[in-house]
Design an enzyme around this catalytic site. Structure first.
Site, PDB file in Angstrom:
ATOM      1  CG  HIS A 187       0.055   0.173   2.839  1.00  0.00           C
ATOM      2  ND1 HIS A 187      -0.108   1.251   2.791  1.00  0.00           N
ATOM      3  CD2 HIS A 187      -0.338  -1.070   3.644  1.00  0.00           C
ATOM      4  CE1 HIS A 187       0.583   0.427   3.829  1.00  0.00           C
ATOM      5  NE2 HIS A 187       0.899  -0.427   4.772  1.00  0.00           N
ATOM      6  CG  HIS A 201       3.629  -1.675   2.132  1.00  0.00           C
ATOM      7  ND1 HIS A 201       2.718  -2.142   2.219  1.00  0.00           N
ATOM      8  CD2 HIS A 201       3.885  -2.102   3.700  1.00  0.00           C
ATOM      9  CE1 HIS A 201       2.345  -2.442   2.888  1.00  0.00           C
ATOM     10  NE2 HIS A 201       3.443  -3.000   3.532  1.00  0.00           N
ATOM     11  CB  CYS A 261      -1.012  -7.457  20.949  1.00  0.00           C
ATOM     12  SG  CYS A 261      -2.030  -7.416  19.912  1.00  0.00           S
ATOM     13  CB  CYS A 300       0.848  -6.625  18.537  1.00  0.00           C
ATOM     14  SG  CYS A 300       0.412  -4.757  18.050  1.00  0.00           S
ATOM     15  CB  CYS A 308      -3.008  -3.769  21.762  1.00  0.00           C
ATOM     16  SG  CYS A 308      -2.118  -3.870  20.360  1.00  0.00           S
ATOM     17  CG  HIS A 363      -4.153  -4.837  17.202  1.00  0.00           C
ATOM     18  ND1 HIS A 363      -2.776  -4.969  17.547  1.00  0.00           N
ATOM     19  CD2 HIS A 363      -3.768  -5.492  15.974  1.00  0.00           C
ATOM     20  CE1 HIS A 363      -2.188  -5.448  16.033  1.00  0.00           C
ATOM     21  NE2 HIS A 363      -2.329  -5.246  15.496  1.00  0.00           N
ATOM     22  CE  LYS A 414       0.190   3.203  11.463  1.00  0.00           C
ATOM     23  NZ  LYS A 414       0.507   3.047  13.041  1.00  0.00           N
ATOM     24  CE  LYS A 469       1.505  -4.381   9.100  1.00  0.00           C
ATOM     25  NZ  LYS A 469       2.544  -4.528   8.413  1.00  0.00           N
TER      26      LYS A 469
END
Ligand SMILES: [Zn+2]
Length: 639
Positions: A28, A31, A136, A139, A153, A156, A305, A308
């Site tokens: 995406h 990256h 988590c 993670c 977390c 998440h 932000k 993904k």
């Protein structure tokens, strides 16, 4: 024409890595940004004659991959193969000039990971211990109570699972003092400075040992520990080692050549593993620490932000197909101040495309080539005597060359491009100032016309070189138009007068066709004019607008948005506080001429008295300071 001396710098060696991307999702924008700026940097260093190794790749182990594969009904390796080739294909389509693509499921990587683990284990750097903690699964790591936000977390927003198990631990804690000293002694190790400070901030808390294993009973998909095959290696420990495993084992020529010059390029979300774990791992394994960690900010789309796991992701490829690779690259490189956040929007991209690419650059190339074809039958004449007007262009080239070089040393792509666009502005004004179309009507002024046409042709050659690292396709097109084709180029050719007279010049097709701005006029600008109420000239003249020069800029502590600026207005210096910290790097502001409201009532912001206001335009999340397009001294009135 004055010839500028070009000191031949000694050949340098440069090893640049992108993070290896996690294959639980397709590539995406985030990256693509990291990879594109790495590509621009490596192309630039190759043009400079440096020995370059550019590494990218994919991270293929861990829970998330196993889960994604299961979700897709595939074996983990088949799944990783598929996504890894999607990444590789994306980089190939974007023209990314990587030298190597490493995958953590490759044998060459596993060998090096296991060798490092064995060495650490034998050296007593790894021990077996019991651990209970909040884990988590998203993670793939344990969280301390302090790191959790409201018991969840922070990435998440899910509650962790309490897991108690026996695992292997790396004695990272013993490297805390060493690492603080190491960073203290090397101001350039982690750049920009805000991230260096952030790492030193992490290190003010006690550094705990790092759990580096996962029991196979829970996770199969990883590299087995060489000393206990009931366990696989923690995915971060495995992944970081790619930066050395891609170069081979110690003693291999590639490893010996490039590792001492290693520079990593990462997004700020993975600062801790790269700024804390990785140097400790290297130190413990007896491998020299990397030379530099370069950290960039986030792209945001509508505030959030872009990542993904969040979902508001722009399909990078769809946009490059719509607007072209070079326009897309230009936007990413020009819009983000390296290290800071920037906001992405299709409108902003189109705005840049129309203003900078179609207008400034595209028009220049088309004007110049049309002239040479029309008044000199497409053959570049030999220059006649030069005047101060030509000397100005030569001096501007020299200034731009030096500014681009300095900017690229700091990964300041936006500054490099701004410098190149200043040169484009100089050449555009040269065309306006010398009026070659008028000269062409007077046979007595043929010498003068020849000088002007040569200067323009030579300017395009220099531009093709300046742009080569940033807009490779456009650079090549310009070179083809002025008869240079695909001849090899180096920055050493960036000296004035290298284009041989007699070169054949073709009329250029539009390099960047303008894009219709379909979007409705933004609400902010619609309010302009009648709706906002009219003012008289007398009212307006009450506002004392002045040119001011920024002489110092620093962050305001505890404020993410504010910068404290010292500006010169005429002979006087003043402090002004401006909410531009998220878009402007303080160091890059020094020397900039801006427009200020000089007679504003003072105001106190975060305890600092601000005397005046700096003007900036803004739309969405993008902010742009008002500057001058010709140089004037500070204090000049604005009317
Ligand atoms: Zn998480």
């Amino acid at each position: 024409m004055r010839h500028f001396g070009q000191p031949m710098a000694a050949q340098r060696t440069f090893y640049l890595t992108t993070p290896i991307y996690y294959v639980n999702a397709a590539p995406h924008l985030g990256h693509a940004y990291t990879t594109i700026i790495a590509d621009a940097m490596c192309r630039y260093r190759r043009l400079a004659g440096d020995r370059v190794y550019f590494l990218t790749g994919t991270d293929e182990h861990g829970d998330k991959i196993a889960q994604a594969a299961a979700g897709a009904g595939e074996a983990p390796q088949a799944y990783a193969d598929r996504i890894a080739s999607a990444f590789r294909e994306t980089w190939n389509r974007l023209g990314i000039s990587y030298d190597d693509f490493i995958r953590t499921t490759e044998e060459r990587h596993k060998r090096v990971v296991q060798a490092i683990l064995a060495r650490l284990y034998e050296a007593g750097e790894i021990y077996f211990g019991k651990y209970g903690g909040n884990y988590c699964f998203g993670c793939e790591r344990f969280y301390t109570d302090k790191e959790l936000v409201d018991g969840k977390c922070p990435d998440h927003q899910t509650a962790p699972t309490f897991i108690k198990e026996q695992n292997y631990f790396f004695r990272m804690g013993r490297y805390q003092d060493w690492l603080v000293r190491y960073i203290d002694e090397r101001p350039d190790l982690i750049r920009p400075e805000r991230y260096r400070n952030e790492v030193l901030g992490f290190l003010r808390e006690p550094l705990e040992d790092l759990c580096i294993s996962r029991p196979r009973s829970r996770l199969q998909w990883g590299i087995p520990l060489p000393f206990d095959d009931r366990y696989v290696t923690y995915v971060w420990f495995d992944a970081l080692i790619n930066y050395v495993s891609a170069l081979g084992q110690p003693g291999e020529p590639r490893r010996e050549t490039f590792w001492p010059h290693a520079q990593h390029l990462i997004g700020k979300d993975i600062l801790k593993p790269h700024g804390v774990y990785w140097p400790c791992m290297l130190k413990a394994a007896g491998i020299p620490v990397y030379r530099r960690l370069n950290v960039h900010g986030y792209w945001s789309l509508g505030g959030g932000k872009m990542s993904k796991s969040i979902g508001n992701v722009v399909e990078a490829l769809a946009l490059t197909d719509t607007y072209g690779h070079d326009a897309f690259r230009y936007f990413l490189l020009r819009e983000m101040t390296f290290g800071l956040d920037a906001s992405f929007s299709e409108e902003a991209l189109v705005g840049r495309l129309n203003a900078d690419l179609a207008n400034d650059l595209g028009n220049l190339v088309s004007r110049v080539t049309t002239l040479i074809v029309n008044v000199a039958s497409g053959v570049l004449p030999a220059p006649g005597p030069e005047t101060p007007q030509e000397a100005l262009v030569g001096a501007a080239l020299e200034k731009t060359r030096a500014e681009v070089h300095a900017a690229m040393e700091e990964f300041a792509f936006q500054r490099a491009l701004a410098a190149i666009w200043e040169f484009i502005g100089v050449v555009n004004r040269y065309v306006d100032g010398t009026t070659p179309w008028v000269l062409a009507r007077d046979p007595a002024r043929k010498d003068r016309l020849d000088t002007v046409l040569y200067t323009l042709g030579e300017s395009l050659r220099c531009l093709s070189l300046l742009l080569a690292a940033f807009l490779p396709n456009t650079s090549l097109k310009i070179r083809q138009i002025i008869g240079l084709g695909e001849a090899p180029m180096t920055l050493a050719d960036l000296t004035w007068g290298k284009l041989a007279p007699g070169a054949s010049v073709r009329k250029a097709p539009a390099l960047f066709p303008r894009v219709e701005e379909k979007k409705a006029v933004p609400a902010e600008s619609r309010k302009a004019g009648a709706d906002r109420g009219r003012v008289t000239v007398a009212d307006f003249s009450k506002v004392d607008l002045r040119v001011a020069e920024i002489v110092a800029a620093e962050p305001v502590s505890k404020s993410r948005k504010l910068l404290k600026l010292t500006v010169k207005v005429g002979a006087e210096q003043r402090i002004m506080v401006a909410g531009i910290a998220e878009q402007y790097d303080p160091a890059g502001l020094v020397g900039k001429k801006v427009i200020v409201v000089a007679n504003l009532e003072p105001a106190t912001l975060m305890g600092i008295q601000s005397n005046g206001m700096i003007l900036a335009a803004s739309e969405g999340g993008t902010l742009s300071l008002l500057t001058l397009d010709r140089d004037l001294p500070p204090g000049s009135p604005v009317k």
